[in-house]
Design a protein around this motif. Structure first.
Motif, PDB file in Angstrom:
ATOM      1  N   UNK A  41       0.836  -1.203   0.000  1.00 50.22           N
ATOM      2  CA  UNK A  41       0.000   0.000   0.000  1.00 50.22           C
ATOM      3  C   UNK A  41       0.867   1.247   0.000  1.00 50.22           C
ATOM      4  N   UNK A  42       1.915   1.270   0.808  1.00 50.95           N
ATOM      5  CA  UNK A  42       2.761   2.452   0.842  1.00 50.95           C
ATOM      6  C   UNK A  42       3.649   2.521  -0.384  1.00 50.95           C
ATOM      7  N   UNK A  43       4.053   1.381  -0.933  1.00 59.60           N
ATOM      8  CA  UNK A  43       4.870   1.391  -2.148  1.00 59.60           C
ATOM      9  C   UNK A  43       4.079   1.925  -3.315  1.00 59.60           C
ATOM     10  N   UNK A  44       2.873   1.418  -3.480  1.00 58.03           N
ATOM     11  CA  UNK A  44       2.058   1.839  -4.603  1.00 58.03           C
ATOM     12  C   UNK A  44       1.704   3.310  -4.463  1.00 58.03           C
ATOM     13  N   UNK A  45       1.347   3.737  -3.261  1.00 63.08           N
ATOM     14  CA  UNK A  45       0.988   5.132  -3.105  1.00 63.08           C
ATOM     15  C   UNK A  45       2.212   6.019  -3.251  1.00 63.08           C
ATOM     16  N   UNK A  46       3.368   5.553  -2.818  1.00 58.83           N
ATOM     17  CA  UNK A  46       4.587   6.323  -3.032  1.00 58.83           C
ATOM     18  C   UNK A  46       4.938   6.368  -4.490  1.00 58.83           C
ATOM     19  N   UNK A  47       4.714   5.288  -5.189  1.00 58.72           N
ATOM     20  CA  UNK A  47       5.049   5.237  -6.600  1.00 58.72           C
ATOM     21  C   UNK A  47       4.115   6.087  -7.432  1.00 58.72           C
ATOM     22  N   UNK A  48       2.957   6.354  -6.922  1.00 60.90           N
ATOM     23  CA  UNK A  48       1.962   7.040  -7.724  1.00 60.90           C
ATOM     24  C   UNK A  48       2.380   8.455  -8.110  1.00 60.90           C
ATOM     25  N   UNK A  49       3.222   9.095  -7.354  1.00 64.32           N
ATOM     26  CA  UNK A  49       3.715  10.404  -7.722  1.00 64.32           C
ATOM     27  C   UNK A  49       5.004  10.173  -8.496  1.00 64.32           C
ATOM     28  N   UNK A  50       4.862   9.839  -9.777  1.00 67.89           N
ATOM     29  CA  UNK A  50       5.962   9.335 -10.583  1.00 67.89           C
ATOM     30  C   UNK A  50       7.186  10.237 -10.537  1.00 67.89           C
ATOM     31  N   UNK A  51       7.022  11.552 -10.540  1.00 68.98           N
ATOM     32  CA  UNK A  51       8.182  12.423 -10.538  1.00 68.98           C
ATOM     33  C   UNK A  51       8.866  12.473  -9.178  1.00 68.98           C
ATOM     34  N   UNK A  52       8.317  11.825  -8.175  1.00 69.15           N
ATOM     35  CA  UNK A  52       8.870  11.927  -6.831  1.00 69.15           C
ATOM     36  C   UNK A  52       9.601  10.687  -6.349  1.00 69.15           C
ATOM     37  N   UNK A  53       9.525   9.589  -7.058  1.00 68.38           N
ATOM     38  CA  UNK A  53      10.218   8.392  -6.596  1.00 68.38           C
ATOM     39  C   UNK A  53      11.025   7.766  -7.724  1.00 68.38           C
ATOM     40  N   UNK A  54      12.095   7.119  -7.345  1.00 74.14           N
ATOM     41  CA  UNK A  54      12.981   6.426  -8.280  1.00 74.14           C
ATOM     42  C   UNK A  54      12.665   4.935  -8.263  1.00 74.14           C
ATOM     43  N   UNK A  55      12.681   4.280  -9.407  1.00 79.13           N
ATOM     44  CA  UNK A  55      12.582   2.819  -9.384  1.00 79.13           C
ATOM     45  C   UNK A  55      13.897   2.241  -8.882  1.00 79.13           C
ATOM     46  N   UNK A  56      13.822   1.102  -8.253  1.00 77.29           N
ATOM     47  CA  UNK A  56      15.033   0.444  -7.763  1.00 77.29           C
ATOM     48  C   UNK A  56      14.850  -0.089  -6.363  1.00 77.29           C
ATOM     49  N   UNK A  57      15.970  -0.244  -5.684  1.00 71.92           N
ATOM     50  CA  UNK A  57      16.003  -0.826  -4.352  1.00 71.92           C
ATOM     51  C   UNK A  57      15.707   0.236  -3.300  1.00 71.92           C
ATOM     52  N   UNK A  58      14.730  -0.062  -2.442  1.00 68.43           N
ATOM     53  CA  UNK A  58      14.326   0.838  -1.364  1.00 68.43           C
ATOM     54  C   UNK A  58      14.474   0.140  -0.023  1.00 68.43           C
ATOM     55  N   UNK A  59      14.800   0.904   1.009  1.00 71.44           N
ATOM     56  CA  UNK A  59      14.849   0.411   2.392  1.00 71.44           C
ATOM     57  C   UNK A  59      13.636   0.975   3.108  1.00 71.44           C
ATOM     58  N   UNK A  60      12.824   0.077   3.683  1.00 74.97           N
ATOM     59  CA  UNK A  60      11.621   0.470   4.411  1.00 74.97           C
ATOM     60  C   UNK A  60      11.835   0.193   5.896  1.00 74.97           C
ATOM     61  N   UNK A  61      11.901   1.253   6.679  1.00 77.69           N
ATOM     62  CA  UNK A  61      11.941   1.115   8.135  1.00 77.69           C
ATOM     63  C   UNK A  61      10.521   1.378   8.623  1.00 77.69           C
ATOM     64  N   UNK A  62       9.940   0.404   9.276  1.00 80.08           N
ATOM     65  CA  UNK A  62       8.538   0.481   9.670  1.00 80.08           C
ATOM     66  C   UNK A  62       8.408   0.349  11.174  1.00 80.08           C
ATOM     67  N   UNK A  63       7.506   1.133  11.741  1.00 82.86           N
ATOM     68  CA  UNK A  63       7.185   0.958  13.156  1.00 82.86           C
ATOM     69  C   UNK A  63       5.680   0.751  13.275  1.00 82.86           C
ATOM     70  N   UNK A  64       5.311  -0.145  14.149  1.00 83.23           N
ATOM     71  CA  UNK A  64       3.916  -0.510  14.347  1.00 83.23           C
ATOM     72  C   UNK A  64       3.545  -0.318  15.809  1.00 83.23           C
ATOM     73  N   UNK A  65       2.418   0.272  16.046  1.00 81.76           N
ATOM     74  CA  UNK A  65       1.808   0.292  17.369  1.00 81.76           C
ATOM     75  C   UNK A  65       0.366  -0.131  17.135  1.00 81.76           C
ATOM     76  N   UNK A  66       0.135  -1.437  17.241  1.00 84.30           N
ATOM     77  CA  UNK A  66      -1.161  -2.004  16.880  1.00 84.30           C
ATOM     78  C   UNK A  66      -1.750  -2.704  18.094  1.00 84.30           C
TER      79      UNK A  66
END
Length: 185
Positions: free
Chosen positions: A15-40
């Protein structure tokens, strides 16, 4: 039956990848590091679990530690900080269909308001691992860095706060899986 936690994480990453990718001029294709924190609500404190797992791993023989680290790396997970590496393909990075009514596997996004750097809106999730509604906000810091935050009121478990800090690593993904392949596991 609840979906395994790893599948929940994969859904949130997509969900965050697709939404981040949706602003095409703002993200680069390739390898990304996702640091995630959860309080569920309803899930154990993940930071405490990580520390416990690190201690247990330190007590294992070196060859067993290496085997476990290799298995986690094959899934794109860095054991030291539990960040994930995900490959965003050019197709994923150029998606521009993140509009009102966009749905991924479990979540639907509405009332989306976009500016150059901040997107916000409502999200409703109906999956087995995450069921509720709330808000999301994504901030695009540069073409190589974005953050997102989801605040959900889960139907049965209570509140959930999920934060993601995504940083571009390289244009070469190597053997790291794509976001779509994570969900197909």
């Amino acid at each position: 039956m609840k979906r395994p936690f790893s599948s929940l994480c994969a859904t949130l990453i997509l969900a965050t990848s697709v939404s981040g990718a949706a602003l095409a001029q703002s993200v680069e294709p390739g390898l990304w590091r996702y640091a995630t924190s959860f309080d569920i609500a309803g899930l154990p404190n993940l930071n405490e679990q990580l520390e416990m797992m690190k201690k247990q791993m330190a007590s294992l023989p070196p060859e067993m530690q290496k085997m476990m680290q290799d298995q986690m790396q094959a899934m794109g997970v860095n054991f030291k900080d539990m960040s994930a590496q995900v490959c965003m393909t050019p197709e994923e990075a150029s998606m521009d269909h993140f509009e009102n009514g966009y749905s991924d596997e479990d979540c639907t996004f509405n009332n989306i308001q976009k500016t150059n750097k901040v997107w916000r809106g409502d999200v409703k999730c109906t999956g087995e691992g995450l069921n509720g509604s709330g808000t999301f906000m994504m901030t695009f810091h540069s073409k190589k860095h974005f953050t997102s935050e989801f605040d959900l009121d889960q139907t049965s478990e209570g509140p959930a706060n999920i934060k993601l800090d995504a940083t571009f690593v390289s244009s070469d993904c190597g053997s790291v899986p794509t976001t779509a392949s994570i969900l197909n596991r």
